[in-house]
Design an enzyme around this catalytic site. Sequence first.
Site, PDB file in Angstrom:
ATOM      1  N   TYR A 171     -14.370 -16.183 -15.971  1.00  0.00           N
ATOM      2  CA  TYR A 171     -13.748 -16.514 -14.678  1.00  0.00           C
ATOM      3  C   TYR A 171     -13.267 -17.972 -14.641  1.00  0.00           C
ATOM      4  CZ  TYR A 171     -12.242 -15.735  -9.999  1.00  0.00           C
ATOM      5  OH  TYR A 171     -11.415 -15.599  -8.907  1.00  0.00           O
ATOM      6  N   GLU A 201       0.849  -1.196   0.000  1.00  0.00           N
ATOM      7  CA  GLU A 201       0.000   0.000   0.000  1.00  0.00           C
ATOM      8  C   GLU A 201       0.884   1.246   0.000  1.00  0.00           C
ATOM      9  OE1 GLU A 201      -3.143  -0.237  -0.395  1.00  0.00           O
ATOM     10  OE2 GLU A 201      -3.516  -2.332   0.127  1.00  0.00           O
TER      11      GLU A 201
HETATM   12  P1  NAI Z   1      -8.252  -6.982  -2.597  1.00  0.00           P
HETATM   13  O1  NAI Z   1      -7.838  -6.245  -3.809  1.00  0.00           O
HETATM   14  O2  NAI Z   1      -9.275  -6.358  -1.701  1.00  0.00           O
HETATM   15  O3  NAI Z   1      -6.962  -7.306  -1.673  1.00  0.00           O
HETATM   16  C1  NAI Z   1      -5.726  -7.653  -2.199  1.00  0.00           C
HETATM   17  C2  NAI Z   1      -4.642  -7.613  -1.134  1.00  0.00           C
HETATM   18  O4  NAI Z   1      -3.399  -8.005  -1.754  1.00  0.00           O
HETATM   19  C3  NAI Z   1      -4.388  -6.210  -0.530  1.00  0.00           C
HETATM   20  O5  NAI Z   1      -4.093  -6.343   0.845  1.00  0.00           O
HETATM   21  C4  NAI Z   1      -3.130  -5.738  -1.266  1.00  0.00           C
HETATM   22  O6  NAI Z   1      -2.328  -4.809  -0.540  1.00  0.00           O
HETATM   23  C5  NAI Z   1      -2.402  -7.065  -1.406  1.00  0.00           C
HETATM   24  N1  NAI Z   1      -1.364  -7.057  -2.448  1.00  0.00           N
HETATM   25  C6  NAI Z   1      -1.507  -6.894  -3.786  1.00  0.00           C
HETATM   26  N2  NAI Z   1      -0.302  -7.001  -4.398  1.00  0.00           N
HETATM   27  C7  NAI Z   1       0.608  -7.230  -3.418  1.00  0.00           C
HETATM   28  C8  NAI Z   1       2.001  -7.444  -3.402  1.00  0.00           C
HETATM   29  N3  NAI Z   1       2.738  -7.465  -4.518  1.00  0.00           N
HETATM   30  N4  NAI Z   1       2.614  -7.615  -2.211  1.00  0.00           N
HETATM   31  C9  NAI Z   1       1.911  -7.600  -1.043  1.00  0.00           C
HETATM   32  N5  NAI Z   1       0.574  -7.442  -1.001  1.00  0.00           N
HETATM   33  C10 NAI Z   1      -0.063  -7.263  -2.172  1.00  0.00           C
HETATM   34  O7  NAI Z   1      -8.709  -8.415  -3.082  1.00  0.00           O
HETATM   35  P2  NAI Z   1      -9.775  -9.507  -2.590  1.00  0.00           P
HETATM   36  O8  NAI Z   1     -10.973  -9.423  -3.442  1.00  0.00           O
HETATM   37  O9  NAI Z   1      -9.915  -9.477  -1.123  1.00  0.00           O
HETATM   38  O10 NAI Z   1      -9.024 -10.842  -3.036  1.00  0.00           O
HETATM   39  C11 NAI Z   1      -8.253 -11.633  -2.161  1.00  0.00           C
HETATM   40  C12 NAI Z   1      -8.324 -13.075  -2.632  1.00  0.00           C
HETATM   41  O11 NAI Z   1      -9.698 -13.510  -2.545  1.00  0.00           O
HETATM   42  C13 NAI Z   1      -7.897 -13.256  -4.086  1.00  0.00           C
HETATM   43  O12 NAI Z   1      -7.208 -14.482  -4.207  1.00  0.00           O
HETATM   44  C14 NAI Z   1      -9.222 -13.333  -4.825  1.00  0.00           C
HETATM   45  O13 NAI Z   1      -9.127 -14.031  -6.038  1.00  0.00           O
HETATM   46  C15 NAI Z   1     -10.063 -14.085  -3.790  1.00  0.00           C
HETATM   47  N6  NAI Z   1     -11.513 -13.986  -3.976  1.00  0.00           N
HETATM   48  C16 NAI Z   1     -12.130 -12.774  -4.172  1.00  0.00           C
HETATM   49  C17 NAI Z   1     -13.493 -12.734  -4.399  1.00  0.00           C
HETATM   50  C18 NAI Z   1     -14.210 -11.435  -4.640  1.00  0.00           C
HETATM   51  O14 NAI Z   1     -15.341 -11.465  -5.106  1.00  0.00           O
HETATM   52  N7  NAI Z   1     -13.638 -10.316  -4.326  1.00  0.00           N
HETATM   53  C19 NAI Z   1     -14.323 -13.966  -4.418  1.00  0.00           C
HETATM   54  C20 NAI Z   1     -13.583 -15.152  -4.083  1.00  0.00           C
HETATM   55  C21 NAI Z   1     -12.233 -15.162  -3.917  1.00  0.00           C
END
Ligand code: NAI
Length: 395
Positions: free
Chosen positions: A234, A74
């Site tokens: 997806y 972040e």
């Molecule tokens: P998000 O975008 O809210 O969170 C992503 C996180 O990854 C953040 O904390 C960000 O700082 C961190 N991040 C990104 N690149 C980084 C890096 N290079 N180094 C360190 N930290 C890094 O995403 P979300 O939606 O919470 O996704 C999390 C997981 O959940 C993913 O695997 C996603 O595929 C899965 N997921 C999401 C769903 C949805 O509808 N949002 C549904 C089911 C699974």
Amino acid sequence: MIIKPKFRGFICTTSHPAGCAHSVQEQINYVKQQKPIQGPKKVLVIGASTGYGLASRIVATFGSGASTLGVFLEKPASNGNTATAGWYNTAAFETAATEAGYYAKSINGDAFSDQVKEKTIALIKEELGQVDLVVYSIAAPRRTHPVSGEMFTSVIKPIGDSFTSKTVDMNSNEIVDVTLEPASEQEIRSTVAVMGGEDWERWMHHLKEAGVLASGATTISYSYIGPKITYPIYKEGTIGRAKDHLYAASKEINKQIQDINGRAFVAVNKALVTQASAAIPVVPLYLMLLARVLGKKGLDENCIEQMYRLLASRLYCAEKLPSGDHLIRIDDYEMQDDVQAEVSALWEKVCSGEIDIIPDLEKYRKEFFKLFGFGFDDVQYEEDVREEVPILSIK
Ligand code: NAI
């Protein structure tokens, strides 16, 4: 400074510190109203600042009394720009956790790098000794491979054939057609390298080799399957290929940590409005209709409700999880036959222009802007705020 939302493409380029703090507090309040969980005590969350990772961290802390170490990428505020939402979320989370007497520290850096892994391990050794839960919740657009130095960019594309569908244009609020061309072999490989399980496996390997995984430690990462209407973009697309790889990695990790009685899982979560999902074409329209149907049935859940249910009624409950198959379904409400039948019927009506989705769109936009701390009734947006908010423990 008075901070207003600035929308570009599919992201908001500003965030509001007081709004993000409000959102974190709402999540904490929810967890505190639930039954305590006899769960993990020392937790590493990789991808801890927004979405499912942040919610996992909040549930571990306020639901199970855990010490947590969070890793994320972040930006703090600089040159008149606000910090990113994940920065403000973490500042608010750490303050609340510390005030409540819980250990909470954070590392801001590239989780894909070996450097961040080493820094994390050093901090665990120094301050926690070992961890008993590792949550891997990264959603990233790119990854530099720590060994080869190769840079991979993930893409959201179908595989094989092009895919045409309805989607919402968030700028014009109109339902439009979108055609996505199929990914090349290189794009598939890159998406698997970013969003697949290789980095999760590397983390677990490093943590185990360093002796910082407690006996019986659990690790979990998140996936999505969804309905047939989103399969081409997806489940059967590049991201689905990466998720297949993630699941295969969970099996490898299970073998790797068997000797310490460890267990690795992939949880299939519900589709939710997060920064990551907003970037996927077609999915926001599905999300709007899903929210309408689940809401009507009293089954809608947000990130914190999903993560509480995951820990309380799946990962840490008396009922044994199925052995052998390490896939946990917490998308059960979303995937109920009656829910999917109603969403499909609505989808048809939207596509033929029979129904108006303006109220759903408004609801979606509200949820989306809340990710960045905007749109909470109790937050005074006209008041001057300091955009510089420190994360006290940042490493
Ligand atoms: P998000 O975008 O809210 O969170 C992503 C996180 O990854 C953040 O904390 C960000 O700082 C961190 N991040 C990104 N690149 C980084 C890096 N290079 N180094 C360190 N930290 C890094 O995403 P979300 O939606 O919470 O996704 C999390 C997981 O959940 C993913 O695997 C996603 O595929 C899965 N997921 C999401 C769903 C949805 O509808 N949002 C549904 C089911 C699974």
